[in-house]
Write an enzyme that holds these catalytic residues in place. Structure first.
Site, mmCIF file in Angstrom:
data_model
loop_
_atom_site.group_PDB
_atom_site.id
_atom_site.type_symbol
_atom_site.label_atom_id
_atom_site.label_comp_id
_atom_site.label_asym_id
_atom_site.label_seq_id
_atom_site.Cartn_x
_atom_site.Cartn_y
_atom_site.Cartn_z
ATOM 1 N NE ARG A 1 -3.347 0.017 2.852
ATOM 2 C CZ ARG A 1 -4.429 0.105 3.621
ATOM 3 N NH1 ARG A 1 -5.044 -0.991 4.029
ATOM 4 N NH2 ARG A 1 -4.868 1.287 4.013
ATOM 5 C CG ASP B 1 2.967 6.069 2.567
ATOM 6 O OD1 ASP B 1 2.059 5.292 2.932
ATOM 7 O OD2 ASP B 1 4.067 6.162 3.154
ATOM 8 C CE1 TYR C 1 7.543 1.280 -2.445
ATOM 9 C CE2 TYR C 1 8.142 -0.770 -1.338
ATOM 10 C CZ TYR C 1 7.186 0.160 -1.706
ATOM 11 O OH TYR C 1 5.872 -0.017 -1.338
ATOM 12 N NE ARG D 1 7.403 8.594 2.050
ATOM 13 C CZ ARG D 1 6.638 9.516 2.623
ATOM 14 N NH1 ARG D 1 6.997 10.788 2.579
ATOM 15 N NH2 ARG D 1 5.535 9.183 3.239
#
Length: 273
Positions: free
Chosen positions: A50, A52, A113, A201
Site C-alpha cells: 500500500r 503512500d 523499491y 523514506r
C-alpha cells in the site's frame, strides 16, 4: 476465481493506494473500473504494497476475486478494456487467472523499491522532476553505503516507522545500497520481505544525513538500536520513491508462504542481522 493484476502508476496526483472518502486513490480508481468492465456490482482489490500519497509504482501487483462465471475470453480482454477506461496515470500491465493460494499481499517474498536523488546540477532533469528528488548538496555514496550496511538484516525498525496499534515493526531488510545511474542520479535500492508505514523514506532520510556529512555512518545503527522514532531522522519526500518489483514463490510454495507471512513476526534474536 482469483485474478492477478500487474499495474503501474504515477503517484503524483494520487493520495496513496488505499481508498479514502472524497480523495483520489489508486484503489478508488481501480475497483470501480474492474466492476464496470466485468459488469459486477462491486469488486475488492488487494495489493502487494500500500503505497503512500505521491509514491509511484512500476511493479505493483494486486488480486481480486470474481465469480467463476467470468469467462476466459473476458479475462484475456481485461487488460485492454481496463486501460480504455482508466486514467492515463494508472496503467494495467497484465491480467491473468491466479494460481491456487495466490495472495498479492501475503504470498509475496519481497518488495523492491528505488529512491532517486539528483544531488548535482548535471543530474537535474526537469522532465523527471515528479520522480526524482532534487537535493541542493552533494552526497557521499560511500558514507551512505557504510551506514546502510548496518541496517540490513532482521531487525525491529520501530525507529524508522510510523507505528500503528497492534502492528509489528519487525522486518527483514534484504538489501539497502546506493549507486549512481548513467545520468548521475543517486539511486537507493531497497528490498525487504515487507515494509511498515514510511519506513523506506525514513531510512533514506537517515542515510542522506550521513551522505551530507552531518552524521557519521555509525549513527544509522544508533538510531536503529533506539527502537523509537527520532525527530532528527527526516522522512523524505514521497515523489522520489517508486515500487519497482514484487516477487512470489513457485506455485507449489504459495500456500506455505501465505501461512508463514500471515503469522505475526516475532522479536529478533539478540545480534541478528
Amino acid at each position: 476465481m482469483r485474478l492477478r493484476i500487474d499495474l503501474a502508476y504515477d503517484g503524483t496526483d494520487f493520495h496513496g493506494w488505499a481508498a479514502q472518502p472524497r480523495l483520489r486513490t489508486v484503489q478508488g480508481e481501480l475497483e470501480p473500473a474492474v466492476a464496470t468492465v466485468l459488469r459486477l456490482p462491486e469488486v475488492r482489490v488487494v495489493c502487494a504494497g500500500r503505497t503512500d500519497a505521491g509514491v509511484h509504482a512500476r511493479g505493483q501487483v494486486a488480486h481480486c476475486d470474481v465469480p467463476d462465471t467470468v469467462e476466459d475470453d473476458q479475462v484475456d480482454k481485461l487488460t485492454r478494456r481496463l486501460n480504455g477506461v482508466l486514467p492515463a496515470d494508472l496503467r494495467i500491465r497484465g491480467v491473468r487467472r491466479a494460481p491456487d493460494h495466490f495472495d498479492a499481499r501475503f504470498a509475496a517474498l519481497w518488495r523492491r523499491y528505488a529512491y532517486r536523488i539528483a544531488d548535482g546540477a548535471a543530474a537535474l532533469d526537469p522532465l523527471q522532476r515528479h520522480h526524482v528528488l532534487a537535493w541542493p548538496r552533494p552526497l557521499d555514496v560511500a558514507a551512505m553505503n557504510a551506514g546502510a550496511e548496518t541496517l540490513v538484516g532482521l531487525h525491529d525498525f520501530a525507529s524508522f516507522c510510523k507505528q500503528r496499534p497492534g502492528a509489528t515493526t519487525i522486518r527483514t531488510l534484504q538489501e539497502l545500497r546506493w549507486s549512481r545511474d548513467e545520468a548521475g542520479v543517486l539511486v537507493g535500492h531497497v528490498r525487504a520481505d515487507a515494509f511498515c508505514h514510511s519506513m523506506v523514506r525514513a531510512l533514506v532520510g537517515c542515510l542522506v544525513a550521513i551522505g551530507e556529512g552531518r552524521r557519521s555512518p555509525e549513527w544509522a545503527a544508533e538510531i536503529l538500536g533506539a527502537r523509537r522514532r527520532d525527530p532528527s531522522v527526516a522522512v523524505l519526500h514521497a515523489h522520489g520513491l517508486t515500487l519497482e518489483e514484487v516477487a512470489y514463490p513457485a506455485e507449489e510454495d504459495l500456500a506455505a508462504r501465505v501461512t508463514q507471512t500471515s503469522a505475526k513476526r516475532g522479536e529478533p534474536a539478540r545480534g541478528s542481522r
